[in-house]
Design an enzyme around this catalytic site. Sequence first.
Site, PDB file in Angstrom:
ATOM      1  N   ALA A  31       0.847  -1.200   0.000  1.00  0.00           N
ATOM      2  CA  ALA A  31       0.000   0.000   0.000  1.00  0.00           C
ATOM      3  C   ALA A  31       0.873   1.237   0.000  1.00  0.00           C
ATOM      4  CB  ALA A  31      -0.893   0.018   1.242  1.00  0.00           C
ATOM      5  N   THR A  58      -5.327   0.027   8.509  1.00  0.00           N
ATOM      6  CA  THR A  58      -4.940   1.076   9.457  1.00  0.00           C
ATOM      7  C   THR A  58      -6.122   1.531  10.306  1.00  0.00           C
ATOM      8  OG1 THR A  58      -4.298   3.409   9.544  1.00  0.00           O
ATOM      9  CG2 THR A  58      -5.327   2.692   7.532  1.00  0.00           C
ATOM     10  N   ASP A  59      -5.811   2.062  11.487  1.00  0.00           N
ATOM     11  CA  ASP A  59      -6.874   2.635  12.324  1.00  0.00           C
ATOM     12  C   ASP A  59      -7.379   3.962  11.764  1.00  0.00           C
ATOM     13  OD1 ASP A  59      -4.637   4.205  12.871  1.00  0.00           O
ATOM     14  OD2 ASP A  59      -4.803   4.067  15.056  1.00  0.00           O
ATOM     15  N   GLU A  60      -6.658   4.523  10.787  1.00  0.00           N
ATOM     16  CA  GLU A  60      -7.059   5.833  10.259  1.00  0.00           C
ATOM     17  C   GLU A  60      -8.393   5.771   9.510  1.00  0.00           C
ATOM     18  OE1 GLU A  60      -3.919   8.273   8.614  1.00  0.00           O
ATOM     19  OE2 GLU A  60      -2.425   7.178   9.761  1.00  0.00           O
ATOM     20  N   TYR A  82      -5.395   9.168   1.848  1.00  0.00           N
ATOM     21  CA  TYR A  82      -4.825   7.875   2.243  1.00  0.00           C
ATOM     22  C   TYR A  82      -5.853   7.018   2.969  1.00  0.00           C
ATOM     23  CZ  TYR A  82      -2.586   4.591   5.423  1.00  0.00           C
ATOM     24  OH  TYR A  82      -2.291   3.462   6.141  1.00  0.00           O
ATOM     25  N   LYS A  94      -7.699   3.385   1.989  1.00  0.00           N
ATOM     26  CA  LYS A  94      -7.620   2.159   2.801  1.00  0.00           C
ATOM     27  C   LYS A  94      -9.024   1.723   3.224  1.00  0.00           C
ATOM     28  CE  LYS A  94      -4.527   0.034   4.072  1.00  0.00           C
ATOM     29  NZ  LYS A  94      -3.805  -1.105   3.434  1.00  0.00           N
ATOM     30  N   ASN A 103       2.817   2.407  13.352  1.00  0.00           N
ATOM     31  CA  ASN A 103       3.948   1.500  13.568  1.00  0.00           C
ATOM     32  C   ASN A 103       5.257   2.277  13.625  1.00  0.00           C
ATOM     33  OD1 ASN A 103       3.460  -1.757  12.242  1.00  0.00           O
ATOM     34  ND2 ASN A 103       1.817  -0.349  12.710  1.00  0.00           N
ATOM     35  N   ASP A 152       1.128  23.419   9.977  1.00  0.00           N
ATOM     36  CA  ASP A 152       0.411  22.170  10.242  1.00  0.00           C
ATOM     37  C   ASP A 152      -0.040  21.499   8.945  1.00  0.00           C
ATOM     38  OD1 ASP A 152      -0.652  20.184  11.780  1.00  0.00           O
ATOM     39  OD2 ASP A 152      -2.065  21.460  12.876  1.00  0.00           O
TER      40      ASP A 152
HETATM   41  P1  TYD Z   1       3.109  10.153  10.295  1.00  0.00           P
HETATM   42  O1  TYD Z   1       4.315   9.413  10.737  1.00  0.00           O
HETATM   43  O2  TYD Z   1       3.100  10.760   8.927  1.00  0.00           O
HETATM   44  O3  TYD Z   1       1.863   9.160  10.499  1.00  0.00           O
HETATM   45  P2  TYD Z   1       0.256   9.454  10.431  1.00  0.00           P
HETATM   46  O4  TYD Z   1       0.035  10.792   9.843  1.00  0.00           O
HETATM   47  O5  TYD Z   1      -0.218   8.352   9.552  1.00  0.00           O
HETATM   48  O6  TYD Z   1      -0.218   9.351  11.850  1.00  0.00           O
HETATM   49  O7  TYD Z   1       2.835  11.303  11.348  1.00  0.00           O
HETATM   50  C1  TYD Z   1       2.650  11.038  12.718  1.00  0.00           C
HETATM   51  C2  TYD Z   1       2.347  12.340  13.404  1.00  0.00           C
HETATM   52  O8  TYD Z   1       3.505  13.170  13.344  1.00  0.00           O
HETATM   53  C3  TYD Z   1       1.235  13.141  12.737  1.00  0.00           C
HETATM   54  O9  TYD Z   1       0.445  13.764  13.736  1.00  0.00           O
HETATM   55  C4  TYD Z   1       1.959  14.166  11.892  1.00  0.00           C
HETATM   56  C5  TYD Z   1       3.227  14.417  12.692  1.00  0.00           C
HETATM   57  N1  TYD Z   1       4.447  14.769  11.909  1.00  0.00           N
HETATM   58  C6  TYD Z   1       5.185  15.922  12.238  1.00  0.00           C
HETATM   59  O10 TYD Z   1       4.841  16.680  13.185  1.00  0.00           O
HETATM   60  N2  TYD Z   1       6.308  16.220  11.498  1.00  0.00           N
HETATM   61  C7  TYD Z   1       6.725  15.436  10.465  1.00  0.00           C
HETATM   62  O11 TYD Z   1       7.758  15.761   9.818  1.00  0.00           O
HETATM   63  C8  TYD Z   1       5.979  14.251  10.155  1.00  0.00           C
HETATM   64  C9  TYD Z   1       6.397  13.366   9.029  1.00  0.00           C
HETATM   65  C10 TYD Z   1       4.846  13.954  10.903  1.00  0.00           C
END
Ligand code: TYD
Length: 351
Positions: free
Chosen positions: A83, A130-132, A155, A159, A185, A285
């Site tokens: 994926a 995923t839980d998302e 994304y 999924k 993970n 953000d």
């Molecule tokens: P990520 O690892 O992209 O996983 P997901 O969005 O699927 O949960 O991001 C984890 C958290 O970290 C998410 O709240 C976004 C934040 N994040 C940052 O603050 N800075 C970064 O550079 C990245 C990649 C993620």
Amino acid sequence: MRILVTGGCGFIGANFLLKYVPQLPDVQFLNLDALTYAGNPLSLQSIADRENYDFAHINLANDLEVTNAVEGFQPTHIVHFAAETHVDRSIKYPRDFLNSNVIGTFNLLEAARQVWGDNLSDKVFHHVSTDEVYGELGETGMFEETTPYSPNSPYSASKASSDHMVRAWNHTYGLPTKITNCSNNYGPYQFPEKLIPVMSLNALAGKPLPVYGKGENIRDWLFVGDHAEAIFRVMTDGPVGETFNIGGNAERTNLQVVHGICQAVAEISNQPVEKIQDQITFVTDRPGHDFRYAIDTTKIKNELGWQPSQSFEEGLHQTVKWYSENPNWIEAVKSGEYLKWINEHYQGESN
Ligand code: TYD
């Protein structure tokens, strides 16, 4: 058992294969992987020559190739990891997510249905998700297997779509499917576009640590080795047609995670933690940034006796150490595609 794995050169698939190929010499494994930017054959170097392991360079978007591979291998079990998984990338390139996650899953389901025919008694199609798909939580509550789907990003929408198809193929055609929905993970071999590897590598290299917004978003962190064990448990012992949530019982704000990484890097590199914490920078953000994810693991614990074995702090230290000790792997993933993403996404802030 003959286990066909898709996406075995990606992060979770590779950790699954590295664990079970050596542990189960009587089980034959075939890894189908498209080798996109996030798939790295180097991750599987230690098992590449094993007699019970084989690799085929196949993109699941190609239905003919998928069917031929499934036909040729005659799997009893299919574990579908392949994926596109990075939320930020899905915001920029949503079409890739539809092709891999929706069309790819459809082609694999159809190939399984065609090749297995009516011989379904000893077969399992395990879909890793995923839980998302459940959307986001506020300050309280947890995702249960019965939580309604409410995906927020391209994304998670892709999924969710693939989960619905897997469920429908069970309901309509009787395909023996199982679904697992996991939390975030972390661990060795994760592509450095996700939070923990990005921050670990930047902290080790003395570069800025780009925290989105105020760093208050919360994720539940699952060590990848624990996840691999949970998948194996569900695949072998879980009832057909069921969903199990898999989580790490480790909710942390992003800022807590980054501070944990600073601490680990300080210990590993023998530097004052304050020096590494000075690298933290707050950046714009993510659009539509989900506030909180948390998994209720009661079902898998009660029905299959699985629970995470790794504490987050231990797992994080081990992971940061792995990144500090594997420069060859890191150099190998730093392809043009990786550098392009880092430059575009962080606009030069972190490299
Ligand atoms: P990520 O690892 O992209 O996983 P997901 O969005 O699927 O949960 O991001 C984890 C958290 O970290 C998410 O709240 C976004 C934040 N994040 C940052 O603050 N800075 C970064 O550079 C990245 C990649 C993620």
